[in-house]
Write a protein that holds these residues in place. Sequence first.
Motif, PDB file in Angstrom:
ATOM      1  N   ASN A 194       7.444  19.014   1.449  1.00 52.76           N
ATOM      2  CA  ASN A 194       8.557  19.864   1.037  1.00 52.76           C
ATOM      3  C   ASN A 194       9.055  19.595  -0.387  1.00 52.76           C
ATOM      4  N   PHE A 195       8.812  18.391  -0.889  1.00 48.45           N
ATOM      5  CA  PHE A 195       9.358  18.053  -2.216  1.00 48.45           C
ATOM      6  C   PHE A 195       8.289  17.510  -3.161  1.00 48.45           C
ATOM      7  N   GLY A 196       7.190  16.973  -2.615  1.00 47.73           N
ATOM      8  CA  GLY A 196       6.146  16.390  -3.468  1.00 47.73           C
ATOM      9  C   GLY A 196       6.587  15.087  -4.122  1.00 47.73           C
ATOM     10  N   ALA A 197       7.784  14.637  -3.758  1.00 52.29           N
ATOM     11  CA  ALA A 197       8.345  13.423  -4.372  1.00 52.29           C
ATOM     12  C   ALA A 197       9.489  12.940  -3.484  1.00 52.29           C
ATOM     13  N   GLY A 256      16.672  17.172   2.003  1.00 48.99           N
ATOM     14  CA  GLY A 256      16.280  16.126   1.046  1.00 48.99           C
ATOM     15  C   GLY A 256      17.084  14.854   1.257  1.00 48.99           C
ATOM     16  N   THR A 257      18.377  15.023   1.527  1.00 48.69           N
ATOM     17  CA  THR A 257      19.227  13.842   1.734  1.00 48.69           C
ATOM     18  C   THR A 257      18.785  13.064   2.978  1.00 48.69           C
ATOM     19  N   ILE A 258      18.511  13.802   4.055  1.00 50.43           N
ATOM     20  CA  ILE A 258      18.055  13.130   5.294  1.00 50.43           C
ATOM     21  C   ILE A 258      16.759  12.373   5.032  1.00 50.43           C
ATOM     22  N   LEU A 259      15.829  13.022   4.334  1.00 50.29           N
ATOM     23  CA  LEU A 259      14.541  12.363   4.086  1.00 50.29           C
ATOM     24  C   LEU A 259      14.704  11.177   3.131  1.00 50.29           C
ATOM     25  N   GLU A 293      13.418   5.230  -5.642  1.00 46.81           N
ATOM     26  CA  GLU A 293      13.727   6.080  -6.797  1.00 46.81           C
ATOM     27  C   GLU A 293      13.452   7.534  -6.478  1.00 46.81           C
ATOM     28  N   ALA A 294      14.513   8.364  -6.525  1.00 51.92           N
ATOM     29  CA  ALA A 294      14.313   9.802  -6.351  1.00 51.92           C
ATOM     30  C   ALA A 294      13.410  10.298  -7.479  1.00 51.92           C
TER      31      ALA A 294
END
Length: 598
Positions: free
Chosen positions: A421-424, A494-497, A569-570
């Motif tokens: 979902n984010f690739g990062a 994103g926060t949960i992950l 690190e996000a």
Amino acid sequence: MSHVLAAVAWPYANGPRHIGHVSGFGVPADVFSRYMRMAGHDVLMVSGTDEHGTPIQVQADSEGLTPRELADRYNRVIVEDLHGLGLSYDLFTRTTTGNHYQVVQDLFDGLYRNGYIIAKTTLGAISPSTGRTLPDRYIEGTCPICGYGSARGDQCDNCGNQLDPEQLINPRSRINGETPEFVETEHFFLDLPAVADALAAWLDTRDGWRPNVLRFSRNLLDDLQPRAITRDLEWGVPIPLDGWRDRNDKRIYVWFDAVIGYLSASIEWARRTGAPSAWKKWWSADGEGKDAAAYYFMGKDNIVFHSVIWPAILLGYSGQGSRGGSPGDLGALNLPTEVVSSEFLTMEGRKFSSSRQVVIYVRDFLERYDADALRYFIAVAGPESQDTDFTWAEFLRRNNDELVAGWGNLVNRSISMAAKNFGAIPPALDLTEADEALLAVAKAGFGTVGGLIERHRQKQAIGEAMRVVAEANKYLSEQAPWKLKDEADKPRMGTILHVALQVVSDANTMLTPFLPHSAQKVHELLGGTGTHAPMPAIEEVSDLDGGPAYPVLTGDYTVGARWESTPIEAGRTLAAPKPVFKKLEPSIVDEEISRLAG
Ligand SMILES: [Zn+2]
């Protein structure tokens, strides 16, 4: 930071290691050492193969080898076994080195000068037909303790008791069957009664030991006798006294030389690092090592050597028994801080036995399964505080239901969902109460898990680490980030992950001492680089004092993760993960049981 010696029992070099050998002290000592290094201590983990004594000479005779050739073979095999398990020895060496001979002779010398080694006349066997000394191993007879018909002159292989040849019923020569003649001969004895008071005073200062170890050791003091430290045999360290040094029929007894290995291996390690007196930081009782701690790891059958006899040697050498004296050339030496003994592992309800093929060799195990699968089993179900049975069904269950379905599943689903979902690593935005609660559980885990490892409760420690894993799996199920597919919900997803990945990172750090191979992989799956869990390497070295070359296990363990939560690190790129652990087919249970002899 303090200096911590991890002294691990020396395996006898007469065969490959089976999983019973490594589950009691090899793996637990590695877990302890890895944790202590991560927590900032300066750890020295040493051991090696124990290679002298009658059994190796007897086995070499029967295989047409010299004892050294037999020891060479199994030293290498054992080094490879321990390497395969990732045991992080600073030095795993052997007792046939020039360095070990020197240190053993130095300790003999210091004890002798202080009066704690005494000469006694005992009975030795000679062959009536040749008039020559008959070494202990060439005498056979009935054991006076258990009645076994083929006990040897120094030990009964059936009941395990040490014997003197003249105790045997119907003694006979294994060379020609004749009855040996017993004549008076001189041997050296460690005068244990002369250090009994010093031992008692020292044992009284030991708190935190397992109560059974302390009780057992105190009871032994009531009945201490001088104990022979030389023997009629040819394979061993020469006696460093004039008139004895060049005799081929008398050697230092294997138990006395082997127990000194902890010290000689530390000295060899220091010599190899180019700082020859660096060992003193762990050993010197009145100098730079006076605040060091020393932990000895062994099976319960070996407690007496570590809680009574080795301390007696150290006290006598340091001049602290009833005869006084002064420290030998190496200075006053530290006694054990703690003696950590394990219980026994059985195998499908039976005692391990190489001769009866009730055995799983480490190398066979590692050919078919991952090292961390075994390390996990040992940590959660090993013989830490009671005799424990290894069964393949339980191994399968622990691997599939806990390692794969618990920890492996958490790693896999959190990283793959973030990658897809984010690739990062996504950023964490507003944290909810549930987010904060999970992060707090993980943070608190460091103190709990670390404290338990320090107190040698590894089973409970890994249980606490796996509890963090279970909490994180529960959190993911409850938060169900996979349902937050709308663009508007994506920040929350994103926060949960992010929270889940932070807890994966924390749990991975807490599991690193137990599962170092997979911890390195999880570190890399989270986008980390460099060494997370350092690994030992086999190096071929030359003997420092001119003997033949040999392999050692060693490594640089100053690199790697610290025992703390490291913020992820996000933005760090994530790829879809490959599974870290392998699910096993139920059919392995029957396959493996059929490999054991019926
Ligand atoms: Zn016996």
